[in-house]
Design a protein around this motif. Structure first.
Motif, short mmCIF file in Angstrom:
data_model
loop_
_atom_site.label_atom_id
_atom_site.label_comp_id
_atom_site.label_asym_id
_atom_site.label_seq_id
_atom_site.Cartn_x
_atom_site.Cartn_y
_atom_site.Cartn_z
N GLY A 1 0.82 -1.20 0.00
CA GLY A 1 0.00 0.00 0.00
C GLY A 1 0.85 1.25 0.00
N SER A 2 0.19 2.41 -0.07
CA SER A 2 0.91 3.68 -0.11
C SER A 2 0.10 4.75 0.58
CB SER A 2 1.21 4.08 -1.55
OG SER A 2 0.03 4.46 -2.22
N ALA A 3 0.78 5.84 0.93
CA ALA A 3 0.12 7.00 1.53
C ALA A 3 1.04 8.21 1.37
CB ALA A 3 -0.18 6.76 3.00
N SER B 1 1.15 -7.62 6.94
CA SER B 1 -0.24 -7.30 7.25
C SER B 1 -0.47 -5.82 6.95
CB SER B 1 -0.55 -7.57 8.73
OG SER B 1 0.10 -6.63 9.56
N TRP B 2 -1.74 -5.45 6.79
CA TRP B 2 -2.07 -4.03 6.56
C TRP B 2 -1.72 -3.20 7.79
CZ3 TRP B 2 -2.42 -2.84 1.80
CH2 TRP B 2 -2.96 -3.73 0.87
N ALA C 1 0.59 0.24 8.24
CA ALA C 1 0.09 1.41 8.97
C ALA C 1 1.07 1.81 10.08
CB ALA C 1 -1.29 1.11 9.55
N ALA C 2 1.61 0.81 10.77
CA ALA C 2 2.56 1.11 11.85
C ALA C 2 3.85 1.71 11.30
CB ALA C 2 2.86 -0.17 12.64
N ALA D 1 -8.16 -1.16 2.43
CA ALA D 1 -7.73 -2.01 3.54
C ALA D 1 -6.68 -1.32 4.40
CB ALA D 1 -7.20 -3.34 3.01
N LEU D 2 -5.82 -0.51 3.79
CA LEU D 2 -4.81 0.21 4.55
C LEU D 2 -5.45 1.33 5.37
CD1 LEU D 2 -1.92 0.82 5.35
CD2 LEU D 2 -1.64 2.09 3.20
N ARG D 3 -6.46 2.01 4.81
CA ARG D 3 -7.15 3.05 5.58
C ARG D 3 -7.85 2.44 6.80
NH1 ARG D 3 -8.48 4.58 0.25
NH2 ARG D 3 -10.64 3.83 0.42
#
Length: 316
Positions: free
Chosen positions: A244-246, A281-282, A286-287, A303-305
């Protein structure tokens, strides 16, 4: 005779480690006269060591390359360093396991008793940590060919694994860098003059190499400092179950210094970057995003949000 032999070994160790030496400097280091140094240099040549000498003012001695390999001389710290390197190298380079094991056996056979026992006791068991995010090991032939091109200042022609078919990419190779379990090449683009990094395990070299080039100085002069702040180190996401990305409100150069291997960092402004990474894991992603100590927004996918919301709830 014993004193002379010990002095020859000490002289050889000095020449092996520190490049060029003047006669007076060697005489001081060995505690002998200049004449004795000249006799000892001749003795080393008789034993098969190629010792080059530059004449005139400021003349010096340097260990050269000969037609046959004379025995090497290691002090205790050097022997321990070689033993560690021989056991660690096969982890990241394909095809070196057997050769490294043979070299270590040869080293142990020629070391004196006490030192041999110390080195033999230095047995290393390498255990993979999934958070190392290490890529597949590098083919020893690729590492050799890239190093040769650097030495000869020849432009490399290559393809990148997974890239769309097309003309060969080109790069003027300048430095090999080992980072986070990765072997990377840092080079300069022949057109445009920009610097970039590529991972060696993703390279498929084309032959022959391109034209010769003039060696340049890395921006800032410090290879490690420059490489550690590159947003793009030629990396790609390892095959994690979740990717994922942000957008993180931190400069790309800062994030690049602390991001784990396998992370992509894309500058989108002077104080923000899009960070793409993988994890088991997602919540793991996030962490990791939270570790950059900044506002995180525009996370993808959904899923990441949800993982970010779940972690926030847990921490509250």
């Amino acid at each position: 005779m014993a004193t002379t032999s010990a002095r020859l070994l000490q002289l050889l160790s000095l020449l092996q480690c520190d490049g060029a030496w003047t006669g007076p400097a060697l005489a001081t280091a060995l505690g002998v006269s200049d004449r004795t140094v000249r006799r000892d240099i001749d003795a080393l040549r008789t034993l098969g060591y190629a010792v080059d000498v530059s004449r005139g003012a400021g003349g010096s001695y340097r260990l050269g390359t000969g037609r046959r390999l004379p025995p090497l001389v290691f002090d205790e710290e050097q022997a321990m360093a070689v033993a560690v390197a021989l056991q660690a190298a096969p982890r990241s380079i394909v095809g070196l396991d057997a050769a490294a094991a043979r070299a270590l056996t040869t080293l142990l056979q020629v070391l004196p008793g006490r030192l041999g026992q110390q080195v033999a006791g230095l047995t290393i068991t390498s255990v993979t940590n999934l958070w190392d995010l290490a890529p597949p090991p590098v083919d020893a032939a690729v590492l050799r060919d890239v190093a040769t091109a650097i030495h000869r200042t020849e432009t490399l022609r290559y393809d990148i694994t997974g890239a769309a078919p097309g003309p060969a990419a080109t790069l003027e190779p300048h430095h090999l860098v080992s980072w986070a379990g990765r072997w990377c090449l840092l080079g300069r683009e022949p057109t445009g003059g920009g610097w970039r990094a590529v991972r060696l395990d993703l390279l498929t070299l084309r032959t022959p190499n391109g034209p010769r080039f003039d060696r340049r100085t890395i921006p800032g002069g410090d290879v490690a400092a420059y490489f550690s702040t590159l947003p793009d180190r030629g990396d790609n996401l390892d095959h994690w179950p979740c990717q994922g990305s942000a957008v993180v409100e931190q400069p790309a150069e800062l994030i690049a210094r602390f991001a784990p291997g396998g992370t992509r960092v894309q500058p989108i402004g002077p104080t923000s970057s899009r960070v793409t990474m993988g994890a088991w894991s997602w919540n793991g992603i996030a962490a990791l995003l939270g570790s950059f100590d900044a506002v995180v927004r525009d996370a993808e996918p959904a899923a990441l949000r949800e993982a970010c919301r779940e972690l926030a709830s847990r921490y509250r």
